[in-house]
Design a protein around this motif. Structure first.
Motif, PDB file in Angstrom:
ATOM      1  N   VAL A 161       0.464   3.666  -3.039  1.00 46.52           N
ATOM      2  CA  VAL A 161      -0.861   4.281  -3.088  1.00 46.52           C
ATOM      3  C   VAL A 161      -0.897   5.495  -2.177  1.00 46.52           C
ATOM      4  O   VAL A 161      -1.398   6.557  -2.548  1.00 46.52           O
ATOM      5  CB  VAL A 161      -1.941   3.251  -2.696  1.00 46.52           C
ATOM      6  CG1 VAL A 161      -3.294   3.921  -2.617  1.00 46.52           C
ATOM      7  CG2 VAL A 161      -1.951   2.112  -3.687  1.00 46.52           C
ATOM      8  N   TRP A 162      -0.357   5.388  -0.948  1.00 45.81           N
ATOM      9  CA  TRP A 162      -0.340   6.507  -0.015  1.00 45.81           C
ATOM     10  C   TRP A 162       0.549   7.626  -0.527  1.00 45.81           C
ATOM     11  O   TRP A 162       0.217   8.797  -0.378  1.00 45.81           O
ATOM     12  CB  TRP A 162       0.109   6.061   1.374  1.00 45.81           C
ATOM     13  CG  TRP A 162      -0.957   5.299   2.075  1.00 45.81           C
ATOM     14  CD1 TRP A 162      -0.973   3.966   2.338  1.00 45.81           C
ATOM     15  CD2 TRP A 162      -2.193   5.816   2.573  1.00 45.81           C
ATOM     16  NE1 TRP A 162      -2.136   3.616   2.974  1.00 45.81           N
ATOM     17  CE2 TRP A 162      -2.902   4.733   3.140  1.00 45.81           C
ATOM     18  CE3 TRP A 162      -2.775   7.081   2.597  1.00 45.81           C
ATOM     19  CZ2 TRP A 162      -4.151   4.886   3.723  1.00 45.81           C
ATOM     20  CZ3 TRP A 162      -4.015   7.231   3.180  1.00 45.81           C
ATOM     21  CH2 TRP A 162      -4.690   6.152   3.731  1.00 45.81           C
ATOM     22  N   HIS A 163       1.654   7.284  -1.139  1.00 46.17           N
ATOM     23  CA  HIS A 163       2.525   8.315  -1.690  1.00 46.17           C
ATOM     24  C   HIS A 163       1.817   9.106  -2.780  1.00 46.17           C
ATOM     25  O   HIS A 163       1.989  10.308  -2.911  1.00 46.17           O
ATOM     26  CB  HIS A 163       3.820   7.698  -2.245  1.00 46.17           C
ATOM     27  CG  HIS A 163       4.797   7.341  -1.183  1.00 46.17           C
ATOM     28  ND1 HIS A 163       4.966   6.057  -0.762  1.00 46.17           N
ATOM     29  CD2 HIS A 163       5.641   8.105  -0.451  1.00 46.17           C
ATOM     30  CE1 HIS A 163       5.888   6.034   0.180  1.00 46.17           C
ATOM     31  NE2 HIS A 163       6.308   7.271   0.397  1.00 46.17           N
TER      32      HIS A 163
ATOM     33  N   TRP B 120      -1.428   9.730  -3.049  1.00 47.67           N
ATOM     34  CA  TRP B 120      -2.446  10.629  -2.502  1.00 47.67           C
ATOM     35  C   TRP B 120      -1.816  11.782  -1.737  1.00 47.67           C
ATOM     36  O   TRP B 120      -2.327  12.900  -1.756  1.00 47.67           O
ATOM     37  CB  TRP B 120      -3.430   9.873  -1.627  1.00 47.67           C
ATOM     38  CG  TRP B 120      -4.329   9.012  -2.459  1.00 47.67           C
ATOM     39  CD1 TRP B 120      -4.369   7.660  -2.488  1.00 47.67           C
ATOM     40  CD2 TRP B 120      -5.292   9.457  -3.417  1.00 47.67           C
ATOM     41  NE1 TRP B 120      -5.297   7.233  -3.390  1.00 47.67           N
ATOM     42  CE2 TRP B 120      -5.881   8.322  -3.984  1.00 47.67           C
ATOM     43  CE3 TRP B 120      -5.709  10.716  -3.853  1.00 47.67           C
ATOM     44  CZ2 TRP B 120      -6.867   8.400  -4.958  1.00 47.67           C
ATOM     45  CZ3 TRP B 120      -6.702  10.795  -4.825  1.00 47.67           C
ATOM     46  CH2 TRP B 120      -7.266   9.647  -5.370  1.00 47.67           C
ATOM     47  N   ILE B 121      -0.698  11.538  -1.065  1.00 48.69           N
ATOM     48  CA  ILE B 121      -0.004  12.638  -0.389  1.00 48.69           C
ATOM     49  C   ILE B 121       0.518  13.629  -1.430  1.00 48.69           C
ATOM     50  O   ILE B 121       0.403  14.845  -1.265  1.00 48.69           O
ATOM     51  CB  ILE B 121       1.135  12.098   0.500  1.00 48.69           C
ATOM     52  CG1 ILE B 121       0.543  11.357   1.695  1.00 48.69           C
ATOM     53  CG2 ILE B 121       2.048  13.222   0.964  1.00 48.69           C
ATOM     54  CD1 ILE B 121       1.561  10.606   2.521  1.00 48.69           C
TER      55      ILE B 121
ATOM     56  N   ALA C 260       0.811  -1.220   0.000  1.00 44.42           N
ATOM     57  CA  ALA C 260       0.000   0.000   0.000  1.00 44.42           C
ATOM     58  C   ALA C 260       0.839   1.263   0.000  1.00 44.42           C
ATOM     59  O   ALA C 260       0.300   2.353  -0.134  1.00 44.42           O
ATOM     60  CB  ALA C 260      -0.931   0.001   1.200  1.00 44.42           C
ATOM     61  N   ALA C 261       2.145   1.156   0.146  1.00 44.54           N
ATOM     62  CA  ALA C 261       3.005   2.340   0.238  1.00 44.54           C
ATOM     63  C   ALA C 261       2.916   3.236  -1.006  1.00 44.54           C
ATOM     64  O   ALA C 261       2.768   4.454  -0.873  1.00 44.54           O
ATOM     65  CB  ALA C 261       4.442   1.939   0.511  1.00 44.54           C
TER      66      ALA C 261
END
Length: 50
Positions: free
Chosen positions: A6-8, A10-11, A3-4
């Protein structure tokens, strides 16, 4: 760790949105302040006529 990325994403998208809004806001404030000096209203206009 799957999931890393994906979070990057959105940030990064949130930071880009904030940066774009900041640039638009600063540009709008600049135009507003320039126009306020060019076309004064109220007490500023009366003071300028004296």
């Amino acid at each position: 760790m799957l999931a890393a990325p994906v979070w990057h994403f959105w940030i990064g998208a949130a930071l880009v949105a904030v940066a774009v809004l900041a640039v638009i806001g600063l540009g709008g404030y600049y135009l507003w302040s320039v126009q306020a000096k060019k076309y004064p209203t109220g007490r500023q206009a009366r003071h300028r006529d004296l």
